[in-house]
Design an enzyme around this catalytic site. Structure first.
Site, PDB file in Angstrom:
ATOM      1  N   LYS A   1     -51.191  27.299  13.974  1.00 42.98           N
ATOM      2  CA  LYS A   1     -52.362  28.253  14.962  1.00 42.98           C
ATOM      3  C   LYS A   1     -51.566  28.176  16.338  1.00 42.98           C
ATOM      4  O   LYS A   1     -52.155  29.117  16.974  1.00 42.98           O
ATOM      5  CB  LYS A   1     -53.728  27.561  14.904  1.00 42.98           C
ATOM      6  CG  LYS A   1     -54.337  27.814  13.227  1.00 42.98           C
ATOM      7  CD  LYS A   1     -55.504  27.254  13.357  1.00 42.98           C
ATOM      8  CE  LYS A   1     -56.385  26.965  11.998  1.00 42.98           C
ATOM      9  NZ  LYS A   1     -56.738  28.292  11.143  1.00 42.98           N
TER      10      LYS A   1
ATOM     11  N   HIS B   1     -56.888  30.064  -0.464  1.00 46.99           N
ATOM     12  CA  HIS B   1     -57.080  30.138   1.094  1.00 46.99           C
ATOM     13  C   HIS B   1     -55.800  29.751   1.928  1.00 46.99           C
ATOM     14  O   HIS B   1     -55.937  29.870   3.049  1.00 46.99           O
ATOM     15  CB  HIS B   1     -58.288  29.391   1.579  1.00 46.99           C
ATOM     16  CG  HIS B   1     -59.441  29.996   1.137  1.00 46.99           C
ATOM     17  ND1 HIS B   1     -60.399  30.987   1.664  1.00 46.99           N
ATOM     18  CD2 HIS B   1     -60.232  29.958  -0.090  1.00 46.99           C
ATOM     19  CE1 HIS B   1     -61.414  31.030   1.165  1.00 46.99           C
ATOM     20  NE2 HIS B   1     -61.390  30.442   0.002  1.00 46.99           N
TER      21      HIS B   1
ATOM     22  N   LYS C   1     -64.912  38.167  14.099  1.00 50.01           N
ATOM     23  CA  LYS C   1     -65.923  37.778  14.661  1.00 50.01           C
ATOM     24  C   LYS C   1     -65.742  38.293  16.410  1.00 50.01           C
ATOM     25  O   LYS C   1     -66.883  38.818  17.003  1.00 50.01           O
ATOM     26  CB  LYS C   1     -66.598  36.509  14.886  1.00 50.01           C
ATOM     27  CG  LYS C   1     -66.893  35.846  13.543  1.00 50.01           C
ATOM     28  CD  LYS C   1     -66.914  34.449  13.601  1.00 50.01           C
ATOM     29  CE  LYS C   1     -66.980  33.864  12.059  1.00 50.01           C
ATOM     30  NZ  LYS C   1     -66.637  32.266  11.945  1.00 50.01           N
TER      31      LYS C   1
ATOM     32  N   THR D   1     -60.988  34.327  10.352  1.00 48.91           N
ATOM     33  CA  THR D   1     -62.372  35.065  10.696  1.00 48.91           C
ATOM     34  C   THR D   1     -62.650  34.869  11.748  1.00 48.91           C
ATOM     35  O   THR D   1     -63.664  35.818  12.472  1.00 48.91           O
ATOM     36  CB  THR D   1     -63.241  34.260   9.429  1.00 48.91           C
ATOM     37  OG1 THR D   1     -62.966  32.864   9.858  1.00 48.91           O
ATOM     38  CG2 THR D   1     -63.263  34.781   8.012  1.00 48.91           C
TER      39      THR D   1
ATOM     40  N   LYS E   1     -60.465  27.604  17.195  1.00 53.44           N
ATOM     41  CA  LYS E   1     -60.321  27.342  15.581  1.00 53.44           C
ATOM     42  C   LYS E   1     -59.803  25.703  15.545  1.00 53.44           C
ATOM     43  O   LYS E   1     -59.672  25.040  16.486  1.00 53.44           O
ATOM     44  CB  LYS E   1     -59.102  28.450  15.404  1.00 53.44           C
ATOM     45  CG  LYS E   1     -58.083  28.272  16.362  1.00 53.44           C
ATOM     46  CD  LYS E   1     -57.037  29.472  15.939  1.00 53.44           C
ATOM     47  CE  LYS E   1     -57.343  30.898  16.404  1.00 53.44           C
ATOM     48  NZ  LYS E   1     -57.815  31.745  15.033  1.00 53.44           N
ATOM     49  N   ARG E   2     -59.587  25.248  14.280  1.00 49.24           N
ATOM     50  CA  ARG E   2     -58.932  23.989  14.094  1.00 49.24           C
ATOM     51  C   ARG E   2     -57.801  24.145  14.748  1.00 49.24           C
ATOM     52  O   ARG E   2     -56.947  25.086  14.996  1.00 49.24           O
ATOM     53  CB  ARG E   2     -59.053  23.812  12.617  1.00 49.24           C
ATOM     54  CG  ARG E   2     -60.068  23.537  12.003  1.00 49.24           C
ATOM     55  CD  ARG E   2     -60.872  22.415  12.514  1.00 49.24           C
ATOM     56  NE  ARG E   2     -60.093  21.331  12.284  1.00 49.24           N
ATOM     57  CZ  ARG E   2     -60.520  20.207  11.349  1.00 49.24           C
ATOM     58  NH1 ARG E   2     -61.759  20.502  10.729  1.00 49.24           N
ATOM     59  NH2 ARG E   2     -59.993  19.144  10.924  1.00 49.24           N
TER      60      ARG E   2
HETATM   61  C1  KOT Z   1     -57.598  23.826   3.420  1.00 50.78           C
HETATM   62  C2  KOT Z   1     -56.935  22.858   2.512  1.00 50.78           C
HETATM   63  C3  KOT Z   1     -56.826  23.307   1.094  1.00 50.78           C
HETATM   64  C4  KOT Z   1     -56.535  24.540   1.117  1.00 50.78           C
HETATM   65  C5  KOT Z   1     -57.349  25.324   1.849  1.00 50.78           C
HETATM   66  C6  KOT Z   1     -57.736  25.083   3.226  1.00 50.78           C
HETATM   67  C7  KOT Z   1     -58.116  26.027   4.009  1.00 50.78           C
HETATM   68  C8  KOT Z   1     -57.977  27.364   4.245  1.00 50.78           C
HETATM   69  N1  KOT Z   1     -59.106  25.860   4.848  1.00 50.78           N
HETATM   70  N2  KOT Z   1     -59.505  26.837   5.545  1.00 50.78           N
HETATM   71  N3  KOT Z   1     -58.745  27.704   5.359  1.00 50.78           N
HETATM   72  C9  KOT Z   1     -58.974  29.062   6.018  1.00 50.78           C
HETATM   73  O1  KOT Z   1     -59.762  29.834   5.098  1.00 50.78           O
HETATM   74  C10 KOT Z   1     -60.051  30.841   5.817  1.00 50.78           C
HETATM   75  C11 KOT Z   1     -61.153  31.574   5.015  1.00 50.78           C
HETATM   76  O2  KOT Z   1     -60.393  32.543   3.886  1.00 50.78           O
HETATM   77  C12 KOT Z   1     -59.079  31.599   6.421  1.00 50.78           C
HETATM   78  O3  KOT Z   1     -59.664  32.688   7.200  1.00 50.78           O
HETATM   79  C13 KOT Z   1     -57.969  30.990   7.149  1.00 50.78           C
HETATM   80  O4  KOT Z   1     -56.866  31.670   7.340  1.00 50.78           O
HETATM   81  C14 KOT Z   1     -57.781  29.613   6.210  1.00 50.78           C
HETATM   82  O5  KOT Z   1     -57.073  28.882   6.958  1.00 50.78           O
END
Ligand code: KOT
Length: 798
Positions: free
Chosen positions: A540, A349, A646, A642, A534-535
């Site tokens: 971002k 991710h 939405k 995501t 978003k976070r």
């Molecule tokens: C957090 C820590 C370590 C590895 C991955 C993450 C992570 C990535 N947490 N959230 N994400 C998000 O995942 C979403 C679902 O796939 C994506 O849409 C988004 O871009 C990621 O930032």
């Protein structure tokens, strides 16, 4: 319908009586919620049992989705909709003078996730149940979920989220399915060379099961969340002092106490590792013990079980499955490797270097000595097999390197599928981040662009839009989201375009009312609702948005000719408690809100609302009301996103960089119905490789940029105080790692383009409709169909 009105009403009355020894007329909305949820659970319990029996009897292949996060959001409303009893329950509650909204809102949201990754897991679970796929979730039952965010003097303050206070009516404690998880200790080998793990500490893993209900409860899958409890045998119980026992109990409970403990200290990190092993070990032990009941050979595991790991957090599934197969089932290395490799699949991710998980080898060695041995041997075998590769390739691909275990490498090497979450992201995995692993295992890499649950993000959150769609193209889109494309036939229909605007205005007014009642802020529903939710993370680039607002503010107060359509900038999001800089951006936005919202010279042309404690429930209110969707990450850095999906689905126009799934959104709607700005992937990669970006030069040569950046530190925003200095330094002293200044002008232009587009309301409504019409591909049902077919090889059971 599963049940008739009178029967359900009686069950509910009985449940309230059982739970509270009171009549339904005399209990609170929260109490009604608890009893109602239990009534629903009982209502579907036959179906839940039948489903489990069917899967067992037919030996259907099942998937277990391992994730440290499941951000389900509230469950009551979705379940009522899926069971098609929403209206009935609404009228029953009315009989007792309860409003259904009040009852729904009294459910405490389980905040068992941080953001996109956890919410994706929840959307996926919903889709699997609705598609009849036997997919179960496996995670942690944190006592405290994501912290509650409050603001004090504009700063983020974190409060504990005691979500389990009271009763959680959706879950069932499964005491008899308790597993034992072992930490520490030593390993010796017996005369048959079998590993014997000794002198370890034991922890009880107690599962709590939550039903994942599909439409009409045809399928009811299980979300199993594990809780850590003290494990003492009789002799220990008789010999341990009470105070020591309590000490041990507290220590044990810590494992599942909070989501993402602060990992800025070694102690925090160790706890995180304990968590990861805890739910992996408990989950796998329970899966293998169930599998053994089938009496099939263990070599059949890959045909009956798929284990999916949601990012690398559950990667210990690999050595743990190996351990069980070898040390408990006495398989040989080669057999265990074959089974493991064909059972496990992995989703990545993120490509952000700092988020790629790696563990100091000594942590693993001490906490999980047998697991570490297995990892070492897997690494040795990998090196042996690929000894012909050049030094550079091996340096990048080995599992253990420079005293660290690289979890992503382990996940790719020991699984059969690695997927990214949007086309660009998968491309970057193949060509940049995991290039060498891709060259070794090209057939394992595949893309599965993310998706979102239509049931939650239109049917439940925006019933007005859902029924407008029903009335226009029929209801087939609810089962088959690609049918939304039929709306494309109405993009020149003036009546339809008016209706789109009417629905949007209803949702904007509802949100404006909510903001007035809850935060005492007045916003104008006629203004543009421009949303970034978003976070908080530097990549971002909420900072870019904030700097543009700051610039607009300067213009509005200094240039009498500057025309601006009144705009309400809506922010929502949390920063990790240890993420100093992200917290400064929060402070900046709150300071901007303070000054701008109260400045009479602005004449309400700009308003800022920073909604505290952004979560799923708030998203459900904000997203339907949005006109503009801010997706402005530095190109290459947002794996998918995501909220972009939405918001698009709810008719917002995307203002975006060519990053993550924004690219695929553009492909769906066409260039006229999205606003794109900023550096693209190649430009960002080139800057990074050639080290030729110079932020100070931009600052020195562009008076607008200079004015805006200076406003962070020159007292222009008194409320910001000295907190702007760090942001200023990030841009100039640290050469602006996220290219905020580089994209500033182009972003500002894009924001003006949005302004002028909004003035042409008919054309805007058309763009809005085109966005909704072409969002079908981003339904998580579609995404999950591809996972089921291409990765898991599972079929629906009905
Ligand atoms: C957090 C820590 C370590 C590895 C991955 C993450 C992570 C990535 N947490 N959230 N994400 C998000 O995942 C979403 C679902 O796939 C994506 O849409 C988004 O871009 C990621 O930032």
């Amino acid at each position: 319908m599963l049940v008739d009105r009178e029967q359900f009403k009686e069950e509910l009355i009985k449940q309230v009586k059982n739970d509270y020894s009171q009549s339904i007329q005399s209990v609170s909305a929260t109490e009604v919620y608890i009893s109602l949820a239990k009534t629903i659970r009982h209502l579907i319990s036959d179906r839940w049992v039948e489903h489990k029996d069917t899967v067992r009897n037919e030996l259907s292949k099942q998937v277990f989705y391992f994730s440290l996060e499941f951000m389900t959001g509230r469950l009551l409303k979705e379940n009522l909709i899926k069971l098609d009893i929403y209206d009935m329950v609404e009228s029953i509650l009315k009989d007792f003078d309860f409003s259904i909204d009040e009852v729904i809102e009294s459910e405490r949201e389980p905040g068992l996730g941080n953001g996109g990754l956890g919410r994706l897991a929840a959307c996926f679970m919903d889709s699997c149940a609705c598609l009849g796929l036997p997919v179960n979730g496996n995670g942690i039952r944190y006592n405290y979920g994501m912290f509650e965010q409050r603001f004090s003097e504009g700063n983020q303050i974190e409060w504990p989220d005691d979500w389990l206070r009271g009763d959680n009516p959706w879950e069932i404690r499964k005491e008899n399915r308790t597993q034992i998880v072992k930490y520490g200790g030593t390993v010796r080998f017996d005369e048959d060379s079998r590993a014997i793990h000794e002198n370890y500490d034991m922890v009880h893993a107690v599962p709590y099961d939550i039903p994942l209900i599909g439409n009409d409860a045809k399928t009811v899958n299980t979300l199993r969340l594990w809780s850590a409890e003290l494990s003492l045998d009789d002799s220990e119980l008789n010999s341990i002092e009470y105070s020591k026992m309590e000490e041990k109990r507290t220590e044990t409970k810590k494992i599942t106490n909070v989501l993402y403990p602060d990992d800025s200290t070694d102690e925090g990190k160790l706890l995180r590792l304990k968590q990861e092993y805890f739910f992996v070990s408990a989950g796998l032990q329970s899966i293998i013990s169930e599998f053994k009941k089938t009496k099939l050979s263990l070599s059949e595991i890959p045909n009956k079980v798929a284990i999916h790991i949601n990012d690398t957090h559950p990667t210990l599934c690999i050595p743990e499955l190996m351990r069980i197969l070898m040390d408990e089932e006495y398989l040989e290395w080669d057999e265990a490797i074959e089974i493991t490799k064909h059972t496990i699949s992995y989703t990545n991710h993120t490509i952000m270097q700092e988020a790629l998980e790696k563990w100091p080898a000594h942590f693993l060695k001490n906490l999980l000595p047998r697991i570490y041995m297995i990892i070492e041997e897997l690494d040795r075998r990998f090196l042996e097999k690929y000894s012909n590769l050049d030094h550079e390739t091996l340096k990048n691909t080995t599992i253990i390197s420079e005293g660290y275990v690289r979890m992503a490498n382990l996940a790719v090497i020991m699984s059969y599928s690695t997927n990214g979450v949007a086309k660009l992201h998968t491309e970057l995995l193949k060509t940049e981040v995991m290039k060498d692993l891709y060259n070794i295992y090209p057939e394992r890499f595949n893309n599965k662009t993310n998706g979102v649950s239509y049931r939650r993000w239109i049917e439940s959150a925006n019933p007005e839009l859902a029924s407008l769609i029903d009335n226009t193209i029929g209801e087939s889109w609810r089962k088959n989201p690609l049918d939304l494309a039929k709306l494309n036939d109405y993009t020149d229909d003036p009546i339809m375009l008016d209706k789109i605007e009417v629905v949007k205005n209803i949702k904007k007014e509802a949100f404006a009312n909510f903001v007035r009642q809850k935060y005492n802020i007045i916003i104008d529903p006629k203004s543009i609702f421009d949303v970034q939710i978003k976070r908080f993370h530097e990549y971002k680039r909420q900072l870019l948005n904030a700097l543009n607002i700051l610039y607009m503010y300067h213009k509005v107060i200094s240039d009498p000719n500057f025309k601006m359509h009144p705009t309400t900038y809506i922010f929502g999001g949390k920063a990790a408690s240890s993420y100093y800089r992200a917290k400064k951006v929060i402070k900046l936005i709150n300071s901007l809100a303070f000054h701008i919202n109260s400045d009479p010279r602005v004449k309400n042309r700009i308003k800022i609302v920073f909604v505290p404690n952004y979560n799923v429930s708030l998203a459900e209110k904000i997203i339907p009301a949005a006109n503009v969707s801010e997706q402005i990450s530095t190109a290459t850095m947002e794996a998918s996103g995501t909220s972009n999906m939405k918001l698009m689905l709810n008719g917002a126009i995307t203002l975006a960089t060519l990053d993550g799934a924004n690219i695929e959104i553009r492909d769906q709607v066409g260039d006229d119905n999205i606003v794109i700005f900023g550096l693209n992937k190649q430009e960002v990669l080139d800057y990074q490789k050639n080290h030729n970006y110079n932020a100070s030069e931009l600052y020195e040569n562009n008076p607008d940029i200079k004015m805006v950046v200076d406003s962070l530190v020159n007292g222009f925003l008194p409320k910001l105080g000295y907190d702007g200095i760090d942001l200023y330094d990030s841009l100039l002293k640290e050469n602006d790692r996220f290219f905020v200044l580089r994209d500033f002008e182009s972003y500002h232009e894009a924001s003006l383009q949005i302004q002028s587009m909004y003035r042409e309301r008919k054309a805007w409504n058309k763009k809005s409709l085109i966005n909704t019409a072409n969002a079908g591909v981003f339904s998580s049902d579609e995404t999950i169909k591809r996972y089921a077919q291409d990765i898991w090889n599972v079929k629906g059971i009905y």
